[in-house]
Design an enzyme around this catalytic site. Sequence first.
Site, PDB file in Angstrom:
ATOM      1  N   ARG A 175       0.790  -1.088  -0.060  1.00  0.00           N
ATOM      2  CA  ARG A 175      -0.031   0.305   0.144  1.00  0.00           C
ATOM      3  C   ARG A 175       0.968   1.301   0.058  1.00  0.00           C
ATOM      4  O   ARG A 175       2.106   1.150   0.263  1.00  0.00           O
ATOM      5  CB  ARG A 175      -0.979   0.040   1.075  1.00  0.00           C
ATOM      6  CG  ARG A 175      -0.254   0.242   2.486  1.00  0.00           C
ATOM      7  CD  ARG A 175      -1.109   0.300   3.813  1.00  0.00           C
ATOM      8  NE  ARG A 175      -0.460   0.522   5.043  1.00  0.00           N
ATOM      9  CZ  ARG A 175      -0.900   0.890   6.042  1.00  0.00           C
ATOM     10  NH1 ARG A 175      -2.088   1.184   6.148  1.00  0.00           N
ATOM     11  NH2 ARG A 175      -0.093   1.135   7.184  1.00  0.00           N
ATOM     12  N   GLN A 218       2.590   1.871  13.063  1.00  0.00           N
ATOM     13  CA  GLN A 218       2.848   1.608  14.673  1.00  0.00           C
ATOM     14  C   GLN A 218       4.444   1.341  14.475  1.00  0.00           C
ATOM     15  O   GLN A 218       5.163   1.808  15.282  1.00  0.00           O
ATOM     16  CB  GLN A 218       1.995   0.854  15.449  1.00  0.00           C
ATOM     17  CG  GLN A 218       0.565   1.438  15.753  1.00  0.00           C
ATOM     18  CD  GLN A 218      -0.346   1.215  14.783  1.00  0.00           C
ATOM     19  OE1 GLN A 218      -0.062   0.908  13.573  1.00  0.00           O
ATOM     20  NE2 GLN A 218      -1.545   1.106  15.324  1.00  0.00           N
TER      21      GLN A 218
END
Length: 281
Positions: A175, A218
């Site tokens: 992505r 994260q």
Amino acid sequence: MSIRLGENCYGKQRVRILQVTRHEDRHDVKELTLGIRLEGDFETAHTKGDNSKVLPTDTMKNTVYALAKQHRIATPEGFCLRLADHFLERHAQVSRTRIEASETLWTRFAIGKKFHPHTFTRSSDEKRTALVAATRKGKTVQGGLKGLLVMKTTDSAFEGFLRDSFTTLKEDRNRILATVVRAVWLYRSEKADFESTWHGVRQTMLETFADHDSKSLQQTLYAMGEAALQKFPAIRAIHLSLPNKHYNLVDLSPFKMDNPKVIFLPTDEPHGLIEATIRND
């Protein structure tokens, strides 16, 4: 019932200044927006209307201009320290100062391979930030940046996440990952080399973002903070705030076209927000 004044402070916000340092062969510029807060013995100003200990906020603004005229602004952290010392040394009623600065980053314009001596450009909203909190017993200094927009078009995935009855998001092994970096780091000492550390931390975070095989934002956030702490022992902790800017694949099937991750729709709202502090105590 006992009514009393709680924590309080006052100051001047959004004090803007451009300093031009004129050398024989070039000009240097520093543009800052500053916020000043004073804490201390100001109770009677609130409870009795006694302003005898209140330094006007207009004076705070003028102090910025006067100290900038007397001293070259080398770094926003250094100038914040100078302002903090000024208010603590001159005003006994002040017990704590909090000085924050945001620097507008101007880039020297180049013609061919030669930098122009007095022309500058600005191509983004990125700003360098600084914050000094000072008492007569000690100081803490923070550096940072905000508005640093970065994007990578591969080496980013998001899979294996928790699903419930409302989950519609599809897993993605390849992505676009884009964010606007806001970082604040705490220096171990007020005598740190603010200039080289700031540029070094920024470069290290960008290199980590670029090279990291991301399983999530994260994980990338942690890798960026970890790399900065490992490379720069002058900083004790770093806080990162990373919004997840989404680029959604456009469905071209109504036009009988395929879309092998070529055409995307940029979206600003709503967006995810990932925040964490990484420490090296």
